[in-house]
Design a protein around this motif. Structure first.
Motif, PDB file in Angstrom:
ATOM      1  N   LYS A   1     -77.135 -17.926  -9.608  1.00  0.00           N
ATOM      2  CA  LYS A   1     -76.897 -17.893  -8.159  1.00  0.00           C
ATOM      3  C   LYS A   1     -75.469 -18.323  -7.837  1.00  0.00           C
ATOM      4  N   LEU A   2     -74.509 -17.688  -8.492  1.00  0.00           N
ATOM      5  CA  LEU A   2     -73.104 -18.070  -8.339  1.00  0.00           C
ATOM      6  C   LEU A   2     -72.593 -17.945  -6.914  1.00  0.00           C
ATOM      7  N   TYR A   3     -73.233 -17.119  -6.119  1.00  0.00           N
ATOM      8  CA  TYR A   3     -72.759 -16.884  -4.763  1.00  0.00           C
ATOM      9  C   TYR A   3     -73.556 -17.667  -3.721  1.00  0.00           C
ATOM     10  N   ALA A   4     -74.351 -18.622  -4.135  1.00  0.00           N
ATOM     11  CA  ALA A   4     -75.216 -19.351  -3.204  1.00  0.00           C
ATOM     12  C   ALA A   4     -74.421 -20.082  -2.128  1.00  0.00           C
ATOM     13  N   LYS A   5     -73.390 -20.804  -2.510  1.00  0.00           N
ATOM     14  CA  LYS A   5     -72.585 -21.538  -1.510  1.00  0.00           C
ATOM     15  C   LYS A   5     -71.882 -20.571  -0.567  1.00  0.00           C
ATOM     16  N   TYR A   6     -71.448 -19.443  -1.096  1.00  0.00           N
ATOM     17  CA  TYR A   6     -70.793 -18.422  -0.285  1.00  0.00           C
ATOM     18  C   TYR A   6     -71.774 -17.870   0.752  1.00  0.00           C
ATOM     19  N   ILE A   7     -72.978 -17.561   0.309  1.00  0.00           N
ATOM     20  CA  ILE A   7     -74.021 -17.053   1.219  1.00  0.00           C
ATOM     21  C   ILE A   7     -74.342 -18.094   2.278  1.00  0.00           C
ATOM     22  N   LEU A   8     -74.481 -19.337   1.862  1.00  0.00           N
ATOM     23  CA  LEU A   8     -74.788 -20.426   2.794  1.00  0.00           C
ATOM     24  C   LEU A   8     -73.705 -20.549   3.866  1.00  0.00           C
ATOM     25  N   GLY A   9     -72.444 -20.493   3.470  1.00  0.00           N
ATOM     26  CA  GLY A   9     -71.343 -20.575   4.432  1.00  0.00           C
ATOM     27  C   GLY A   9     -71.346 -19.413   5.413  1.00  0.00           C
ATOM     28  N   LEU A  10     -71.561 -18.195   4.891  1.00  0.00           N
ATOM     29  CA  LEU A  10     -71.603 -17.014   5.761  1.00  0.00           C
ATOM     30  C   LEU A  10     -72.779 -17.087   6.732  1.00  0.00           C
ATOM     31  N   ALA A  11     -73.922 -17.518   6.230  1.00  0.00           N
ATOM     32  CA  ALA A  11     -75.117 -17.617   7.070  1.00  0.00           C
ATOM     33  C   ALA A  11     -74.921 -18.654   8.174  1.00  0.00           C
ATOM     34  N   ASN A  12     -74.303 -19.783   7.853  1.00  0.00           N
ATOM     35  CA  ASN A  12     -74.022 -20.793   8.885  1.00  0.00           C
ATOM     36  C   ASN A  12     -73.114 -20.217   9.974  1.00  0.00           C
ATOM     37  N   GLN A  13     -72.109 -19.450   9.573  1.00  0.00           N
ATOM     38  CA  GLN A  13     -71.216 -18.823  10.561  1.00  0.00           C
ATOM     39  C   GLN A  13     -71.999 -17.906  11.495  1.00  0.00           C
ATOM     40  N   GLU A  14     -72.908 -17.107  10.931  1.00  0.00           N
ATOM     41  CA  GLU A  14     -73.680 -16.166  11.745  1.00  0.00           C
ATOM     42  C   GLU A  14     -74.636 -16.904  12.686  1.00  0.00           C
ATOM     43  N   LEU A  15     -75.246 -17.977  12.206  1.00  0.00           N
ATOM     44  CA  LEU A  15     -76.163 -18.750  13.059  1.00  0.00           C
ATOM     45  C   LEU A  15     -75.403 -19.426  14.201  1.00  0.00           C
ATOM     46  N   ILE A  16     -74.219 -19.948  13.915  1.00  0.00           N
ATOM     47  CA  ILE A  16     -73.407 -20.576  14.953  1.00  0.00           C
ATOM     48  C   ILE A  16     -72.975 -19.534  15.989  1.00  0.00           C
ATOM     49  N   LYS A  17     -72.633 -18.313  15.526  1.00  0.00           N
ATOM     50  CA  LYS A  17     -72.279 -17.234  16.462  1.00  0.00           C
ATOM     51  C   LYS A  17     -73.440 -16.926  17.408  1.00  0.00           C
ATOM     52  N   LYS A  18     -74.656 -17.092  16.924  1.00  0.00           N
ATOM     53  CA  LYS A  18     -75.836 -16.823  17.751  1.00  0.00           C
ATOM     54  C   LYS A  18     -76.204 -18.029  18.627  1.00  0.00           C
ATOM     55  N   GLY A  19     -75.456 -19.114  18.506  1.00  0.00           N
ATOM     56  CA  GLY A  19     -75.692 -20.268  19.354  1.00  0.00           C
ATOM     57  C   GLY A  19     -76.610 -21.315  18.767  1.00  0.00           C
TER      58      GLY A  19
END
Length: 168
Positions: A36-54
């Motif tokens: 799961k080498l990209y786990a932290k990357y996915i987590l960061g991207l997902a946090n950005q998307e959730l914050i964009k949604k409020g």
């Protein structure tokens, strides 16, 4: 890339405004082991998307919790070449004879490939019920630009999350 989602029809997602992630220890351990080498990357991207949604990150008392996972699945695709036929006809006085003889085509070919799957799930913290699930699937190979594909997958998955607290 294909994206899909499922939402519990009985639940109004607008009531969920705060979130946290579950299984973060699992992500850290998998990352240390080279999985799961990209786990932290996915987590960061997902946090950005959730914050964009409020949504607001709240690790103490969240309304909902999210988790994600990735998989690579072996797939097989079959295709059939078009059937090619040649017609033969003869004519004569007062009668006609004809027919078709298959000449080539119709061969079935098999293609083995890997399909990457990323799914993200949202659960109610009180009931532990699944509220929403979004996932993306795409054929991957050695030439796949994983970072670009992961970024696109996360964005497209969260576009399917039917809530936007900032839109009020």
């Amino acid at each position: 890339m294909k994206t899909y989602s499922y939402k519990d029809k009985k639940v109004d997602l607008k009531q969920y405004k705060t979130y946290a992630w579950i299984n973060l220890e699992h992500i850290e351990e998998d990352n240390r082991q080279g999985n799961k080498l990209y786990a932290k990357y996915i987590l960061g991207l997902a946090n950005q998307e959730l914050i964009k949604k409020g949504f607001v990150l709240d690790v103490e008392n969240p309304d909902a919790v999210f988790l994600f996972d990735t998989q690579i699945e072996k797939r097989i695709a079959y295709s059939q070449a078009p059937q090619v036929s040649v017609g033969i006809g003869m004519g004569g006085p007062g009668y006609y004879v004809g027919g078709a003889v298959p000449v080539a085509g119709g061969q079935i070919s098999q293609k083995n490939y890997d399909e990457g799957v990323l799914f993200i799930e949202m659960y109610d913290t009180k009931t532990q019920n699944l509220l929403w699930r979004g996932w993306a699937q795409e054929e991957i190979s050695y030439s796949t630009d994983l970072e670009t594909d992961i970024q696109r997958a996360v964005q497209q998955i969260f576009m399917r999350l039917p809530v936007n607290h900032k839109g009020k």
